[in-house]
Design an enzyme around this catalytic site. Structure first.
Site, PDB file in Angstrom:
ATOM      1  N   LYS A 163       0.836  -1.193   0.000  1.00 30.99           N
ATOM      2  CA  LYS A 163       0.000   0.000   0.000  1.00 30.99           C
ATOM      3  C   LYS A 163       0.877   1.252   0.000  1.00 30.99           C
ATOM      4  O   LYS A 163       1.840   1.362   0.768  1.00 30.99           O
ATOM      5  CB  LYS A 163      -0.913   0.013   1.227  1.00 30.99           C
ATOM      6  CG  LYS A 163      -1.931  -1.114   1.267  1.00 30.99           C
ATOM      7  CD  LYS A 163      -3.013  -0.936   0.230  1.00 30.99           C
ATOM      8  CE  LYS A 163      -4.138  -1.933   0.425  1.00 30.99           C
ATOM      9  NZ  LYS A 163      -5.180  -1.802  -0.623  1.00 30.99           N
ATOM     10  N   ASP A 193       0.155  -0.708  -4.820  1.00 32.85           N
ATOM     11  CA  ASP A 193      -1.238  -0.263  -4.786  1.00 32.85           C
ATOM     12  C   ASP A 193      -1.337   1.163  -4.264  1.00 32.85           C
ATOM     13  O   ASP A 193      -1.185   1.406  -3.067  1.00 32.85           O
ATOM     14  CB  ASP A 193      -2.057  -1.210  -3.911  1.00 32.85           C
ATOM     15  CG  ASP A 193      -3.545  -0.905  -3.962  1.00 32.85           C
ATOM     16  OD1 ASP A 193      -3.946  -0.018  -4.750  1.00 32.85           O
ATOM     17  OD2 ASP A 193      -4.311  -1.554  -3.232  1.00 32.85           O
ATOM     18  N   GLU A 218      -1.369  -1.054  -9.249  1.00 29.31           N
ATOM     19  CA  GLU A 218      -2.794  -1.263  -9.010  1.00 29.31           C
ATOM     20  C   GLU A 218      -3.476   0.051  -8.647  1.00 29.31           C
ATOM     21  O   GLU A 218      -3.127   0.683  -7.654  1.00 29.31           O
ATOM     22  CB  GLU A 218      -2.991  -2.291  -7.891  1.00 29.31           C
ATOM     23  CG  GLU A 218      -4.437  -2.631  -7.614  1.00 29.31           C
ATOM     24  CD  GLU A 218      -4.587  -3.745  -6.591  1.00 29.31           C
ATOM     25  OE1 GLU A 218      -5.704  -3.899  -6.062  1.00 29.31           O
ATOM     26  OE2 GLU A 218      -3.600  -4.465  -6.320  1.00 29.31           O
ATOM     27  N   ASP A 241      -8.683  -1.394  -9.930  1.00 32.23           N
ATOM     28  CA  ASP A 241      -9.330  -1.864  -8.707  1.00 32.23           C
ATOM     29  C   ASP A 241     -10.587  -1.037  -8.457  1.00 32.23           C
ATOM     30  O   ASP A 241     -11.663  -1.372  -8.925  1.00 32.23           O
ATOM     31  CB  ASP A 241      -8.357  -1.792  -7.525  1.00 32.23           C
ATOM     32  CG  ASP A 241      -8.902  -2.447  -6.262  1.00 32.23           C
ATOM     33  OD1 ASP A 241     -10.112  -2.692  -6.170  1.00 32.23           O
ATOM     34  OD2 ASP A 241      -8.116  -2.712  -5.329  1.00 32.23           O
ATOM     35  N   LYS A 265     -13.498  -6.958  -6.215  1.00 33.05           N
ATOM     36  CA  LYS A 265     -14.157  -7.272  -4.957  1.00 33.05           C
ATOM     37  C   LYS A 265     -15.588  -7.736  -5.209  1.00 33.05           C
ATOM     38  O   LYS A 265     -16.319  -7.127  -5.992  1.00 33.05           O
ATOM     39  CB  LYS A 265     -14.132  -6.055  -4.037  1.00 33.05           C
ATOM     40  CG  LYS A 265     -12.709  -5.698  -3.604  1.00 33.05           C
ATOM     41  CD  LYS A 265     -12.642  -4.435  -2.800  1.00 33.05           C
ATOM     42  CE  LYS A 265     -11.218  -4.225  -2.272  1.00 33.05           C
ATOM     43  NZ  LYS A 265     -10.204  -4.147  -3.347  1.00 33.05           N
ATOM     44  N   TRP A 320      -7.690 -11.847  -1.370  1.00 31.34           N
ATOM     45  CA  TRP A 320      -7.352 -11.094  -0.165  1.00 31.34           C
ATOM     46  C   TRP A 320      -8.517 -11.174   0.804  1.00 31.34           C
ATOM     47  O   TRP A 320      -9.669 -10.888   0.445  1.00 31.34           O
ATOM     48  CB  TRP A 320      -7.054  -9.627  -0.474  1.00 31.34           C
ATOM     49  CG  TRP A 320      -6.598  -8.894   0.756  1.00 31.34           C
ATOM     50  CD1 TRP A 320      -5.325  -8.797   1.219  1.00 31.34           C
ATOM     51  CD2 TRP A 320      -7.416  -8.189   1.698  1.00 31.34           C
ATOM     52  NE1 TRP A 320      -5.295  -8.078   2.395  1.00 31.34           N
ATOM     53  CE2 TRP A 320      -6.565  -7.701   2.713  1.00 31.34           C
ATOM     54  CE3 TRP A 320      -8.788  -7.943   1.798  1.00 31.34           C
ATOM     55  CZ2 TRP A 320      -7.033  -6.961   3.797  1.00 31.34           C
ATOM     56  CZ3 TRP A 320      -9.261  -7.216   2.881  1.00 31.34           C
ATOM     57  CH2 TRP A 320      -8.385  -6.718   3.860  1.00 31.34           C
TER      58      TRP A 320
END
EC number: 5.1.1.22
Length: 367
Positions: A163, A193, A218, A241, A265, A320
């Site tokens: 991240k 990301d 990402e 994403d 997701k 994840w």
């Protein structure tokens, strides 16, 4: 089989060893929203949705509950099957995929239990008995990121998401370099990301200054248009994403060669029914992707694992789960666990969970 009753609950999930830090802010505790569908014959299906606070995406816990109240009020007597359910939900409420996802998961759980088969069989069948997971390193100091990266590689993870964002780009560049130095030669894959936290200027600088590091970028920037602007100038593969909010967006991004893969997701796209279509589209276009959710407990973790098990292994980038950050299991025996960087695919009926009907206390809403 028809829906007899829908009950809604909310449950607090404090972050273990918090905060979990991403570009949009620090996360200390989250409220997950639980759906319980009771069919005419008494069969129960469980669903869940848990946004990562109110600033990560256009979703929040209060909105989930409010949207689900609207939906639940119009679903009594509806067919408890994915396609009729989505048709009915879309006639009751525009958008709000993250709320609809919880009902979608509950219906899949219900039907799996009714038929005596795991959810992955309803989705076409598992291709593996365990799914690779990946670990997400929150925004942290470069040396600590490197230390944790090596630790997680030794635990068995084959992919790490680093991240980044919401700080000087020089620190992000230092962080990814130190992570790479720590795990270089281990075979581990890296995703950088930005969580929409970079300007196009900083995203391009990040890629240009790290041409020797084999990561995917990402969702570095905030919008579809930003990704279009940086795409021809990037030195790295680009994944979408947060902007992948619908099948239509995904199809457009793939058809225009905007991205090389997706972080997807279940709740963002509207549940397992839509995730199944997404999976098949990515297989047709030969695009790798993840099977994640924003946050949540055993219910949403099981849903992610079931759909992940049906993805072609060569395209599966990992699932994840928030499980390492959640202290409790809804089902102490069958709760979803990451062990050695992998997740065992549940084999019991439905999601494979046995949840005490009183687990979440009295419902906040019932229809």
């Amino acid at each position: 089989m028809k829906i007899a009753e829908i009950q809604l609950f909310q449950h607090d999930l404090p972050v273990v060893n918090g905060p979990y830090r991403i570009a949009s802010g620090d996360v200390w505790s989250l409220t997950t929203t639980i759906v319980k569908i009771i069919a005419e014959d008494g069969t129960i299906g469980w669903g869940e949705t848990c946004p990562v606070g109110p600033t990560y995406a256009e979703a929040h816990a209060g909105g989930a509950l409010a949207a689900l109240e609207v939906l639940a009020s119009g679903l009594a007597g509806a067919e408890a099957l994915p396609l009729p359910l989505h048709t009915r939900m879309d006639s009751l409420l525009c958008g709000h995929n993250y709320a609809k996802s919880a009902l979608d998961i509950a219906v899949h759980d219900l039907w799996g239990k009714r038929l005596g088969v795991p959810v992955h069989e309803l989705l076409g069948g598992a291709l593996t008995d365990s799914v690779s997971s990946y670990y997400s390193l929150g925004v942290m100091e470069p040396d600590e990121a490197a230390r944790q990266a090596l630790e997680k590689q030794r635990e068995g993870y084959s992919r790490l998401q680093v991240k980044l964002g919401a700080r000087p780009i020089e620190i992000d560049i230092e962080a990814i370099r130190k992570v790479w130095e720590a795990v270089r030669g281990t075979g581990i894959a890296l995703a950088a990301d930005g969580n929409r936290g970079w300007t196009t200027r900083d995203a391009l600088r990040f890629s240009r200054e790290c041409p020797d590091i084999p990561f995917v970028m990402e969702q570095p920037c905030n919008s579809f248009e930003d990704l279009e602007a940086i795409r021809p100038l990037c030195h790295h593969a680009l994944y979408m994403d947060e902007d992948g909010t619908s099948l239509n967006t995904v199809i457009t991004a793939a058809a225009t060669s905007l991205v090389d893969g997706f972080g997807m997701k279940v709740s963002r796209i509207g549940g397992l029914q839509h995730m199944r279509a997404f999976r098949d589209f990515c297989a047709a276009r030969n695009l790798p992707h993840t099977c994640d959710d924003a946050w949540g407990g055993d219910i949403v973790s099981a849903a992610c694992t079931h759909i992940a098990s049906t993805v072609l292994p060569r395209l599966m980038e990992g699932a994840w789960l928030a499980q390492p950050y959640v202290a409790e299991h809804y089902d102490a025996e069958n709760g979803v666990r990451i062990e050695g960087g992998r997740i065992r695919v549940p084999q019991g009926p439905g999601l494979g969970l046995t949840i005490d009907p009183e687990r979440f206390g009295p419902p906040l809403f019932s229809a």
